[in-house]
Design an enzyme around this catalytic site. Structure first.
Site, mmCIF file in Angstrom:
data_model
loop_
_atom_site.group_PDB
_atom_site.id
_atom_site.type_symbol
_atom_site.label_atom_id
_atom_site.label_comp_id
_atom_site.label_asym_id
_atom_site.label_seq_id
_atom_site.Cartn_x
_atom_site.Cartn_y
_atom_site.Cartn_z
ATOM 1 N N GLU A 268 0.886 -1.176 0.000
ATOM 2 C CA GLU A 268 0.000 0.000 0.000
ATOM 3 C C GLU A 268 0.916 1.215 0.000
ATOM 4 O O GLU A 268 1.559 1.503 1.008
ATOM 5 C CB GLU A 268 -0.872 0.017 1.270
ATOM 6 N N GLU A 399 4.460 13.230 -4.678
ATOM 7 C CA GLU A 399 3.776 13.203 -3.379
ATOM 8 C C GLU A 399 4.561 14.062 -2.382
ATOM 9 O O GLU A 399 5.753 13.843 -2.157
ATOM 10 C CB GLU A 399 3.692 11.763 -2.867
HETATM 11 P P1 NAP Z 1 8.451 4.816 4.380
HETATM 12 O O1 NAP Z 1 9.615 5.663 4.579
HETATM 13 O O2 NAP Z 1 8.352 3.980 3.166
HETATM 14 O O3 NAP Z 1 8.353 3.889 5.677
HETATM 15 C C1 NAP Z 1 7.313 2.961 5.896
HETATM 16 C C2 NAP Z 1 7.806 1.897 6.839
HETATM 17 O O4 NAP Z 1 8.839 1.136 6.216
HETATM 18 C C3 NAP Z 1 8.416 2.459 8.115
HETATM 19 O O5 NAP Z 1 8.133 1.593 9.186
HETATM 20 C C4 NAP Z 1 9.892 2.443 7.761
HETATM 21 O O6 NAP Z 1 10.730 2.478 8.882
HETATM 22 C C5 NAP Z 1 10.014 1.150 7.000
HETATM 23 N N1 NAP Z 1 11.160 1.039 6.111
HETATM 24 C C6 NAP Z 1 11.985 2.017 5.649
HETATM 25 N N2 NAP Z 1 12.932 1.486 4.831
HETATM 26 C C7 NAP Z 1 12.684 0.149 4.769
HETATM 27 C C8 NAP Z 1 13.303 -0.942 4.079
HETATM 28 N N3 NAP Z 1 14.347 -0.764 3.266
HETATM 29 N N4 NAP Z 1 12.787 -2.180 4.236
HETATM 30 C C9 NAP Z 1 11.714 -2.380 5.025
HETATM 31 N N5 NAP Z 1 11.105 -1.394 5.720
HETATM 32 C C10 NAP Z 1 11.571 -0.142 5.585
HETATM 33 O O7 NAP Z 1 7.099 5.649 4.435
HETATM 34 P P2 NAP Z 1 6.695 6.707 5.526
HETATM 35 O O8 NAP Z 1 7.448 7.943 5.238
HETATM 36 O O9 NAP Z 1 6.762 6.116 6.884
HETATM 37 O O10 NAP Z 1 5.150 6.891 5.199
HETATM 38 C C11 NAP Z 1 4.686 7.742 4.250
HETATM 39 C C12 NAP Z 1 4.337 6.993 2.975
HETATM 40 O O11 NAP Z 1 3.378 5.978 3.243
HETATM 41 C C13 NAP Z 1 3.691 7.887 1.963
HETATM 42 O O12 NAP Z 1 4.249 7.646 0.708
HETATM 43 C C14 NAP Z 1 2.225 7.460 1.995
HETATM 44 O O13 NAP Z 1 1.513 7.734 0.837
HETATM 45 C C15 NAP Z 1 2.347 6.019 2.282
HETATM 46 N N6 NAP Z 1 1.090 5.485 2.847
HETATM 47 C C16 NAP Z 1 0.304 4.689 2.052
HETATM 48 C C17 NAP Z 1 -0.897 4.179 2.536
HETATM 49 C C18 NAP Z 1 -1.776 3.307 1.676
HETATM 50 O O14 NAP Z 1 -2.666 2.665 2.227
HETATM 51 N N7 NAP Z 1 -1.568 3.245 0.373
HETATM 52 C C19 NAP Z 1 -1.297 4.484 3.837
HETATM 53 C C20 NAP Z 1 -0.480 5.299 4.624
HETATM 54 C C21 NAP Z 1 0.724 5.778 4.105
HETATM 55 P P3 NAP Z 1 11.093 3.886 9.611
HETATM 56 O O15 NAP Z 1 9.970 4.824 9.434
HETATM 57 O O16 NAP Z 1 11.205 3.489 11.008
HETATM 58 O O17 NAP Z 1 12.334 4.366 8.993
#
Ligand code: NAP
Ligand code: MG
Length: 490
Positions: A268, A399
């Site tokens: 997602e 985004e």
């Molecule tokens: P992110 O940086 O991709 O992080 C998401 C999760 O993945 C966090 O727990 C993060 O850890 C972890 N992570 C980071 N690098 C990783 C890797 N290489 N392997 C595995 N896990 C890893 O996203 P975010 O900044 O937290 O969230 C914002 C994004 O989420 C936006 O793009 C938003 O659109 C998306 N989102 C999508 C939905 C949907 O349903 N489509 C819903 C909500 C949010 P850390 O944060 O601890 O570094």
């Protein structure tokens, strides 16, 4: 006879007395260990990191950092719980546990909401009225499915997958955890979950709730840490399914990592939703929907209506109403019940948003921000409009994940459909019009997983949620959300 326009008077300039939600009832430990096999376990590296309150930059608690050894321990605990207890229980018995978790969440709703706002910066109105009730509702909803899986998929053999590795983002910390854990447990799987580094507290509170509900040890394991901990889950060879919500960039890394393995995956990811206002729309309602769609929750919403398309004939009117409404928005203390827009989740995210505001100006778009004051301490950002933007501008394509709205105009239905679909994403969209036929035409042509009509950002556990294109694949929520946690091959 032309209808006389009624001008809405918003609360501009009223001096509202502070109405902070009390924090006296919340129980936070100074230090949180990892939740593995039903116990609190110290991290093997002995390392802890701080989680802070983004509204005042104060440390809330120390959080254990899980490494490969800890993740392995958690996966082993989840596997043992799966083999010896959870996969052997009837759906009816699993449902009772999930129902109990939902009930305890409801009982502790106030505490969960305050902790969510403290740790993540979102306005208490949002965490109290949206995040926490919806999270509990997901557990209620999936509790109901646990003993009815064969009815959801008639004539098919329904089998659980095993151990699910789940990774969640910081924008809806508890809600995203609920979206992941509730269907996984209902379908008979056990889980190892990693919450986001900046917002781990409500996931850890949920671990306490699992203990209070008497959930068998190891069915839910919570390992905290940053991206590296998430990668250890993704790459662990005894995990059967990865469920990830987060950015498209990390989603791509995960997809590459699991290619060629037997792991099932749902992703997602990000979004750049179009909110579309036709000239026949109820304009005040539409403006309220636009405000709700991009400014509430600080624009930290994957399905945020970050692009607005207004039919040319009502553009001036909509702009006037939008600016007028924005002047009444209150940016400030997330715990104040009057606050509309709380704190940006982290310094890094605030810097990203500032970078995009700068890019927007450099790209030649016109900018509007209300005159409201913002607190000096903490991470805050004024709601921001960009108009006269081009389809190719970065602020229209990428985004931003903040309270920044890019506005364009259109004349015809086909023009707005092609503009709305012209991004790499396809998560959600909104249509505002008086005509039902126009809504059906739009929903069938917009390449978005969710299309709201004459409303925005409405969620329900019974309704599936997920994207097209670079917004990911798989659905969470509803009956569709069950199939992501089941083997339905036979
Ligand atoms: P992110 O940086 O991709 O992080 C998401 C999760 O993945 C966090 O727990 C993060 O850890 C972890 N992570 C980071 N690098 C990783 C890797 N290489 N392997 C595995 N896990 C890893 O996203 P975010 O900044 O937290 O969230 C914002 C994004 O989420 C936006 O793009 C938003 O659109 C998306 N989102 C999508 C939905 C949907 O349903 N489509 C819903 C909500 C949010 P850390 O944060 O601890 O570094
Ligand atoms: Mg925090």
């Amino acid at each position: 006879m032309a209808k006389k326009e009624v001008k809405i008077e918003y609360n501009k300039g009223w001096d509202l007395a502070p109405a902070p939600e009390s924090t006296s009832h919340i129980k936070l430990k100074k230090k949180y260990d990892l939740f593995i096999g039903g116990k609190w376990v110290k991290p093997s590296s002995g390392k802890y990191f701080d989680t802070i309150n983004p509204a005042n930059e104060e440390v809330l608690a120390k959080i254990a950092e899980a490494d490969a050894k800890d993740v392995d321990k958690a996966v082993k605990a989840a596997r043992k719980a799966y083999d010896t207890v959870w996969s052997k229980l009837s759906g009816k018995e699993r449902g009772k546990y999930i129902y109990r978790i939902a009930r305890i969440m409801q009982e502790q709703a106030r505490e969960l909401a305050v902790i969510e706002s403290l740790d993540g910066g979102k306005a208490i109105r949002e965490s109290r009225d949206i995040d926490v009730p919806l999270a509990a509702n997901h557990f209620f909803y999936y509790a109901g499915w646990a003993d009815k899986l064969e009815f959801a998929f008639p004539n098919r053999e329904v089998k659980s997958l095993g151990v699910a590795g789940q990774i969640t983002p910081w924008n809806f910390p508890l809600l995203m955890v609920a979206w992941k854990i509730a269907p996984a447990l209902a379908c008979g799987n056990t889980v190892v979950l990693k919450p986001a580094e900046t917002t781990p507290l409500t996931a850890l509170k949920l671990a306490e709730i699992c203990q209070q509900a008497g959930l068998p040890d190891g069915v839910v394991n919570i390992v905290t840490g940053a991206g590296a901990t998430g990668a250890e889950i993704v790459n662990h060879n005894d995990i059967d399914k990865i469920a990830f919500t987060g950015s498209t960039g990390v989603g791509k890394i995960i997809q590459k990592a699991v290619a060629g393995t037997n792991k099932k995956v749902t992703l997602e990811l990000g979004g750049k939703a179009a909110n579309i206002i036709f000239e026949d729309a109820p304009l005040d309602q539409a403006v309220e929907g636009v405000i709700n769609g991009i400014f509430f929750n600080q624009g930290h919403v994957c399905c945020a209506g970050s692009r607005l398309f207004v039919q040319e004939s009502v553009y001036e009117k909509v702009m006037r109403k939008l600016k007028d409404r924005m002047e009444s928005l209150i940016v400030g203390d997330p715990l104040d019940k009057n606050t509309d827009i709380g704190a940006i989740n982290s310094k890094e995210q605030l810097n990203t948003i500032k970078k995009y505001i700068k890019i927007g100006k450099e790209e030649g778009a016109e900018m509007y921000q209300p005159k409201c004051a913002i607190p000096k301490k903490g991470y805050f950002c004024k709601p921001t409009l960009f108009y006269n933007v081009a389809q190719s501008n970065r602020i229209t394509q990428e985004e931003i994940f903040g309270p920044v709205l890019a506005i364009q105009t259109f004349r015809t239905v086909s023009e707005v459909i092609s503009k709305a679909n012209n991004t790499p994403y396809g998560l959600s969209a909104g249509v505002w019009t008086d005509k039902g036929s126009k809504i059906f035409n739009m929903t069938s042509q917009l390449r978005a997983g969710i299309v709201w009509a004459n409303t925005y950002n409405k969620f329900d556990p019974a309704s599936p949620f997920g994207g097209y294109k670079e917004s990911g694949f798989g659905r969470e929520g509803g009956m569709h959300g069950l199939s992501a946690y089941l083997n339905l091959d036979s």
